[in-house]
Design a protein around this motif. Structure first.
Motif, PDB file in Angstrom:
ATOM      1  N   GLY A 184      42.819  22.697   5.239  1.00 19.46           N
ATOM      2  CA  GLY A 184      44.249  22.516   5.016  1.00 19.46           C
ATOM      3  C   GLY A 184      45.048  23.755   5.392  1.00 19.46           C
ATOM      4  N   LEU A 185      44.526  24.920   5.058  1.00 13.70           N
ATOM      5  CA  LEU A 185      45.196  26.170   5.406  1.00 13.70           C
ATOM      6  C   LEU A 185      45.238  26.368   6.921  1.00 13.70           C
ATOM      7  N   GLY A 186      44.148  26.036   7.586  1.00 15.02           N
ATOM      8  CA  GLY A 186      44.099  26.139   9.045  1.00 15.02           C
ATOM      9  C   GLY A 186      45.081  25.195   9.718  1.00 15.02           C
ATOM     10  N   ARG A 187      45.182  23.968   9.188  1.00 13.93           N
ATOM     11  CA  ARG A 187      46.162  23.014   9.724  1.00 13.93           C
ATOM     12  C   ARG A 187      47.576  23.559   9.572  1.00 13.93           C
ATOM     13  N   GLY A 188      47.883  24.078   8.393  1.00 17.42           N
ATOM     14  CA  GLY A 188      49.214  24.634   8.156  1.00 17.42           C
ATOM     15  C   GLY A 188      49.499  25.811   9.070  1.00 17.42           C
ATOM     16  N   LEU A 189      48.509  26.653   9.280  1.00 15.57           N
ATOM     17  CA  LEU A 189      48.662  27.806  10.166  1.00 15.57           C
ATOM     18  C   LEU A 189      48.940  27.356  11.598  1.00 15.57           C
ATOM     19  N   ARG A 190      48.212  26.336  12.066  1.00 13.27           N
ATOM     20  CA  ARG A 190      48.440  25.835  13.424  1.00 13.27           C
ATOM     21  C   ARG A 190      49.843  25.264  13.574  1.00 13.27           C
ATOM     22  N   ILE A 191      50.317  24.560  12.565  1.00 13.38           N
ATOM     23  CA  ILE A 191      51.664  23.989  12.620  1.00 13.38           C
ATOM     24  C   ILE A 191      52.711  25.092  12.650  1.00 13.38           C
ATOM     25  N   VAL A 192      52.559  26.096  11.800  1.00  8.02           N
ATOM     26  CA  VAL A 192      53.520  27.207  11.750  1.00  8.02           C
ATOM     27  C   VAL A 192      53.518  27.997  13.053  1.00  8.02           C
ATOM     28  N   VAL A 193      52.328  28.295  13.574  1.00  8.20           N
ATOM     29  CA  VAL A 193      52.233  29.048  14.832  1.00  8.20           C
ATOM     30  C   VAL A 193      52.826  28.235  15.980  1.00  8.20           C
ATOM     31  N   GLY A 194      52.554  26.943  16.012  1.00 14.03           N
ATOM     32  CA  GLY A 194      53.125  26.090  17.046  1.00 14.03           C
ATOM     33  C   GLY A 194      54.641  26.071  17.000  1.00 14.03           C
ATOM     34  N   LEU A 195      55.196  25.915  15.801  1.00 14.47           N
ATOM     35  CA  LEU A 195      56.657  25.947  15.657  1.00 14.47           C
ATOM     36  C   LEU A 195      57.234  27.291  16.070  1.00 14.47           C
ATOM     37  N   ALA A 196      56.554  28.367  15.689  1.00 15.40           N
ATOM     38  CA  ALA A 196      57.033  29.704  16.050  1.00 15.40           C
ATOM     39  C   ALA A 196      57.047  29.898  17.560  1.00 15.40           C
ATOM     40  N   LEU A 197      55.994  29.462  18.235  1.00 20.89           N
ATOM     41  CA  LEU A 197      55.953  29.595  19.694  1.00 20.89           C
ATOM     42  C   LEU A 197      57.056  28.771  20.363  1.00 20.89           C
ATOM     43  N   ILE A 198      57.315  27.595  19.840  1.00 19.75           N
ATOM     44  CA  ILE A 198      58.378  26.763  20.399  1.00 19.75           C
ATOM     45  C   ILE A 198      59.734  27.430  20.214  1.00 19.75           C
ATOM     46  N   VAL A 199      59.996  27.920  19.020  1.00 20.25           N
ATOM     47  CA  VAL A 199      61.288  28.570  18.742  1.00 20.25           C
ATOM     48  C   VAL A 199      61.453  29.833  19.572  1.00 20.25           C
ATOM     49  N   ILE A 200      60.424  30.657  19.630  1.00 22.29           N
ATOM     50  CA  ILE A 200      60.499  31.884  20.432  1.00 22.29           C
ATOM     51  C   ILE A 200      60.711  31.549  21.902  1.00 22.29           C
ATOM     52  N   GLY A 201      59.980  30.565  22.375  1.00 18.12           N
ATOM     53  CA  GLY A 201      60.099  30.193  23.781  1.00 18.12           C
ATOM     54  C   GLY A 201      61.479  29.682  24.147  1.00 18.12           C
ATOM     55  N   LEU A 202      62.019  28.811  23.307  1.00 17.45           N
ATOM     56  CA  LEU A 202      63.299  28.193  23.649  1.00 17.45           C
ATOM     57  C   LEU A 202      64.503  29.069  23.344  1.00 17.45           C
ATOM     58  N   PHE A 203      64.442  29.845  22.260  1.00 19.90           N
ATOM     59  CA  PHE A 203      65.636  30.578  21.841  1.00 19.90           C
ATOM     60  C   PHE A 203      65.601  32.077  22.144  1.00 19.90           C
ATOM     61  N   SER A 204      64.428  32.669  22.252  1.00 15.92           N
ATOM     62  CA  SER A 204      64.367  34.101  22.532  1.00 15.92           C
ATOM     63  C   SER A 204      64.130  34.394  24.004  1.00 15.92           C
ATOM     64  N   ILE A 205      63.178  33.698  24.595  1.00 18.62           N
ATOM     65  CA  ILE A 205      62.821  33.979  25.984  1.00 18.62           C
ATOM     66  C   ILE A 205      63.699  33.192  26.936  1.00 18.62           C
ATOM     67  N   GLY A 206      63.758  31.881  26.743  1.00 13.64           N
ATOM     68  CA  GLY A 206      64.561  31.024  27.611  1.00 13.64           C
ATOM     69  C   GLY A 206      63.988  30.935  29.013  1.00 13.64           C
ATOM     70  N   GLY A 207      64.640  30.165  29.840  1.00 12.51           N
ATOM     71  CA  GLY A 207      64.218  30.017  31.231  1.00 12.51           C
ATOM     72  C   GLY A 207      62.874  29.313  31.354  1.00 12.51           C
ATOM     73  N   THR A 208      62.268  29.462  32.497  1.00  5.14           N
ATOM     74  CA  THR A 208      60.995  28.803  32.773  1.00  5.14           C
ATOM     75  C   THR A 208      59.874  29.321  31.878  1.00  5.14           C
ATOM     76  N   GLY A 209      59.831  30.617  31.664  1.00  2.00           N
ATOM     77  CA  GLY A 209      58.805  31.190  30.791  1.00  2.00           C
ATOM     78  C   GLY A 209      58.922  30.680  29.367  1.00  2.00           C
ATOM     79  N   GLY A 210      60.138  30.524  28.889  1.00  2.00           N
ATOM     80  CA  GLY A 210      60.348  30.004  27.542  1.00  2.00           C
ATOM     81  C   GLY A 210      59.910  28.557  27.409  1.00  2.00           C
TER      82      GLY A 210
END
Length: 74
Positions: free
Chosen positions: A10-36
């Protein structure tokens, strides 16, 4: 097998969900462009895997793909 066992917990599942959300947010809002966008797509993989309760790394270590089966085996 310890890593796969943790990731199917359960902890691993939660960690994967949080990390996935963080990568999406960082990619779309911090980096932007094709790399984001690429980072956001990469972040979708652990997010979806955690939400669907599958561990993509477990078969590499000889474990089952489904988290329910991995927890029952433990």
């Amino acid at each position: 097998m310890g890593f796969a066992k943790f990731m199917s917990s359960g902890l691993g599942r939660g960690l994967r969900i949080v990390v996935g959300l963080a990568l999406i947010v960082i990619g779309l809002f911090s980096i932007g462009g094709t790399g984001g966008i690429i980072l956001a797509v990469v972040g979708a993989v652990p997010l979806v895997a955690g939400a669907l309760d599958v561990c993509l790394f477990a078969p590499l270590f000889g474990g089952p793909l489904k988290g329910v089966e991995a927890r029952a085996k433990a």
